[in-house]
Design a protein around this motif. Structure first.
Motif, short mmCIF file in Angstrom:
data_model
loop_
_atom_site.label_atom_id
_atom_site.label_comp_id
_atom_site.label_asym_id
_atom_site.label_seq_id
_atom_site.Cartn_x
_atom_site.Cartn_y
_atom_site.Cartn_z
N SER A 218 43.98 38.05 1.36
CA SER A 218 42.72 38.38 0.70
C SER A 218 41.53 38.04 1.59
CB SER A 218 42.59 37.65 -0.65
OG SER A 218 42.55 36.25 -0.48
N TRP A 219 41.68 37.04 2.49
CA TRP A 219 40.61 36.76 3.45
C TRP A 219 40.39 37.97 4.34
CZ3 TRP A 219 42.42 31.51 6.04
CH2 TRP A 219 42.69 30.56 5.04
N LEU A 220 41.50 38.47 4.85
CA LEU A 220 41.46 39.53 5.86
C LEU A 220 40.93 40.84 5.30
CD1 LEU A 220 42.31 40.40 8.78
CD2 LEU A 220 44.53 41.02 7.78
N ILE A 221 41.50 41.30 4.19
CA ILE A 221 41.18 42.64 3.71
C ILE A 221 39.86 42.72 2.96
CG2 ILE A 221 43.62 43.27 3.63
CD1 ILE A 221 43.57 42.96 0.63
N THR A 222 39.24 41.56 2.68
CA THR A 222 37.90 41.56 2.08
C THR A 222 36.85 40.99 3.03
OG1 THR A 222 37.99 39.36 1.06
CG2 THR A 222 38.95 41.18 -0.19
N TRP A 223 37.27 40.70 4.28
CA TRP A 223 36.39 40.04 5.24
C TRP A 223 35.78 38.79 4.61
CZ3 TRP A 223 33.00 43.71 8.74
CH2 TRP A 223 33.84 44.38 9.65
N PHE A 224 36.60 38.06 3.88
CA PHE A 224 36.26 36.79 3.25
C PHE A 224 35.26 36.94 2.10
CE2 PHE A 224 37.90 35.85 7.40
CZ PHE A 224 38.68 34.71 7.21
N GLY A 225 34.89 38.17 1.75
CA GLY A 225 33.94 38.39 0.67
C GLY A 225 34.45 37.94 -0.67
N HIS A 226 35.75 38.01 -0.87
CA HIS A 226 36.33 37.65 -2.17
C HIS A 226 36.43 36.14 -2.37
CE1 HIS A 226 38.79 38.19 -5.77
NE2 HIS A 226 39.61 37.27 -5.29
N VAL A 227 36.49 35.39 -1.27
CA VAL A 227 36.81 33.97 -1.38
C VAL A 227 35.63 33.04 -1.10
CG1 VAL A 227 39.26 34.28 -0.92
CG2 VAL A 227 37.68 33.96 1.00
N LEU A 228 34.51 33.55 -0.64
CA LEU A 228 33.34 32.71 -0.38
C LEU A 228 32.31 32.93 -1.48
CD1 LEU A 228 32.89 33.11 3.49
CD2 LEU A 228 34.14 31.35 2.24
N SER A 229 31.82 31.85 -2.04
CA SER A 229 30.91 31.97 -3.18
C SER A 229 29.46 32.13 -2.77
CB SER A 229 31.06 30.73 -4.08
OG SER A 229 30.75 29.54 -3.36
N ASP A 230 29.10 31.71 -1.57
CA ASP A 230 27.71 31.78 -1.11
C ASP A 230 27.51 33.07 -0.32
OD1 ASP A 230 25.19 31.43 0.12
OD2 ASP A 230 25.42 29.25 0.10
N PHE A 231 26.67 33.94 -0.83
CA PHE A 231 26.46 35.25 -0.19
C PHE A 231 25.90 35.10 1.22
CE2 PHE A 231 24.36 39.39 0.45
CZ PHE A 231 25.38 40.24 0.07
N ARG A 232 25.14 34.05 1.49
CA ARG A 232 24.60 33.83 2.83
C ARG A 232 25.73 33.70 3.85
NH1 ARG A 232 21.73 28.55 2.89
NH2 ARG A 232 23.57 28.04 1.67
N HIS A 233 26.79 33.02 3.47
CA HIS A 233 27.91 32.84 4.38
C HIS A 233 28.67 34.16 4.58
CE1 HIS A 233 27.87 28.38 2.97
NE2 HIS A 233 27.02 28.58 3.97
N VAL A 234 28.75 34.95 3.53
CA VAL A 234 29.44 36.24 3.64
C VAL A 234 28.72 37.13 4.64
CG1 VAL A 234 30.13 38.33 2.41
CG2 VAL A 234 30.37 36.10 1.30
N VAL A 235 27.41 37.30 4.49
CA VAL A 235 26.69 38.21 5.38
C VAL A 235 26.63 37.66 6.80
CG1 VAL A 235 25.36 39.34 3.58
CG2 VAL A 235 24.43 37.30 4.68
N ARG A 236 26.65 36.33 6.94
CA ARG A 236 26.69 35.75 8.29
C ARG A 236 27.99 36.13 8.99
NH1 ARG A 236 26.66 35.33 12.65
NH2 ARG A 236 26.49 33.53 14.04
N LEU A 237 29.10 36.10 8.25
CA LEU A 237 30.37 36.52 8.83
C LEU A 237 30.38 38.01 9.12
CD1 LEU A 237 33.08 34.48 6.85
CD2 LEU A 237 32.23 34.11 9.18
N TYR A 238 29.74 38.79 8.27
CA TYR A 238 29.71 40.24 8.51
C TYR A 238 28.92 40.56 9.78
CZ TYR A 238 31.99 41.62 4.14
OH TYR A 238 32.91 41.83 3.14
N ASP A 239 27.83 39.83 10.03
CA ASP A 239 27.12 39.98 11.30
C ASP A 239 28.10 39.81 12.46
OD1 ASP A 239 24.71 40.21 9.92
OD2 ASP A 239 24.12 38.13 10.28
N PHE A 240 28.88 38.75 12.38
CA PHE A 240 29.83 38.40 13.44
C PHE A 240 30.92 39.46 13.59
CE2 PHE A 240 33.62 35.49 14.45
CZ PHE A 240 33.38 35.52 15.81
#
Length: 398
Positions: A218-240
């Motif tokens: 679920s980490w991989l196929i959602t780019w961690f979007g499903h498992v991280l609760s803070d949206f700031r961390h999600v978009v930071r990973l998406y930048d990367f």
């Protein structure tokens, strides 16, 4: 429009000293100016934008992401201007499953958002997904895809999100959208070789526990979007991830496991116990540190080096990533990464001699090593392949 102001601030780890806020404010202004300069260049300096997306703090704001993400995905400007067409929902083979997943996605929207606004965004989310699938009948919807699409919707709005999600779906996410899980399984098969090269003890413990790699699916196929609760961390990973090779998410997954070394080794050596531990990602991870470490591991152990252990059939995302590398042919991203890593290693060797309390020494050294900074997303390597025995079915989306 952006659903909420998710202007990302640097992680708390970067603001520990009183001067930290002032220093970061200065860095932020300088970085914003560098991004503006890269966007204004003719042609756009995509290599510089990649560096900005990966380096400390990422792309800073949603407004900047609206300008930079299309460049990172090499989406043509005329494609961005297209108005999304109306989507026919009746008799659509994917509609019912998409509807169910979207209805379960309430926590992916900002807390406190009015119900009417959220419901409107959920309708747009359904339309984007169905629109991309209709335009690309070779793509197959999978549970978790909506977790990626909603991130693009919240940052970019429906029109831009549609264009970028379509490009992402036919490139970075292509393997996940096959009619079978074979290519998805092959990407998971890179996880253990990375861990083994960095920490054989953790690798052997996980092998003995027979935990497999399904905990990271679920980490991989959602780019961690499903498992991280803070949206700031999600978009930071998406930048990367958007700035890097399509396999970078699996390197980031490995870094999370390696960071939790002590927890893993202290866990009972039992498949269910270890799976449960690893499935629960701590929400207070040092994201900037882990991003740097993932970039380092990609340079140290590139996919081409791991391919023999993971290979059996073609991986489309790795080969189609070459499209994105065309924008930075004047620079050799992998050589830049290696040079920056050597510089960081030299600095590290002189700093790790610092005195630390015995109980904290092990952690201090690990964090210091993880602090190596990555400068630029790596160029595409040779096509990689895989074979993997499928793991037992577990609850992937709690």
């Amino acid at each position: 429009m952006s659903a909420s102001n998710h202007n990302i601030s640097l992680d708390a780890e970067l603001l520990k000293c009183p001067r930290g806020v002032t220093d970061w404010d200065t860095k932020r202004k300088r970085k914003t100016a560098e991004i503006t300069q890269a966007l204004s260049a003719s042609p756009v300096d995509v290599a510089a934008l990649r560096r900005m997306a990966i380096s400390e703090g990422g792309l800073l704001t949603d407004e900047i992401r609206c300008q930079v993400w299309p460049q990172l995905l090499n989406v043509a400007p005329n494609f961005l201007d297209q108005e999304p067409e109306t989507v026919e929902r009746e008799n659509n083979k994917d509609y019912n499953q998409v509807l169910l997943d979207v209805q379960r996605s309430l926590r992916r929207f900002p807390p406190g958002m009015p119900d009417e606004q959220r419901e409107g965004l959920q309708e747009e989310l359904i339309d984007i997904i169905l629109r991309v699938l209709k335009r690309n009948p070779q793509l197959h919807y999978y549970q978790g895809y909506h977790d990626i699409v909603v991130t693009f919707l919240l940052v970019l709005g429906e029109r831009l999100a549609t264009a970028l999600v379509e490009k992402l779906s036919t490139h970075h996410l292509r393997d996940f959208m096959d009619p079978t899980m074979d290519n998805t399984k092959h990407i998971l098969n890179y996880l253990m070789p990375i861990i083994e090269r960095v920490n054989p003890e953790v690798h052997d413990f996980m092998q003995q526990a027979e935990v497999g790699t399904v905990f990271a699916l679920s980490w991989l196929i959602t780019w961690f979007g499903h498992v991280l609760s803070d949206f700031r961390h999600v978009v930071r990973l998406y930048d990367f991830f958007l700035a890097c090779h399509p396999l970078m998410p699996i390197y980031f997954a490995a870094v999370i496991v390696l960071y939790r070394e002590e927890e893993v080794l202290e866990c009972e050596c039992d498949m269910a116990m270890v799976h449960h531990l690893l499935s629960q990602i701590p929400q207070d991870l040092p994201y900037e540190t882990l991003i740097s470490r993932a970039g380092d591991l990609f340079v140290q152990f590139p996919p081409s080096e791991l391919a023999r252990e993971a290979a059996s059939h073609d991986n489309m995302a790795s080969s189609t990533f070459k499209d994105f590398d065309l924008a930075s042919t004047q620079q050799r991203p992998d050589s830049v990464l290696r040079r920056r890593r050597r510089q960081k290693q030299a600095a590290l060797e002189s700093s790790v001699v610092a005195v630390a309390q015995p109980s904290a020494a092990r952690r201090f050294v690990r964090l210091a090593v993880m602090g190596l900074t990555v400068a630029l997303g790596a160029a595409a390597l040779a096509v990689v392949n895989t074979a993997l025995e499928w793991a037992p079915k577990l609850d992937l989306f709690p």
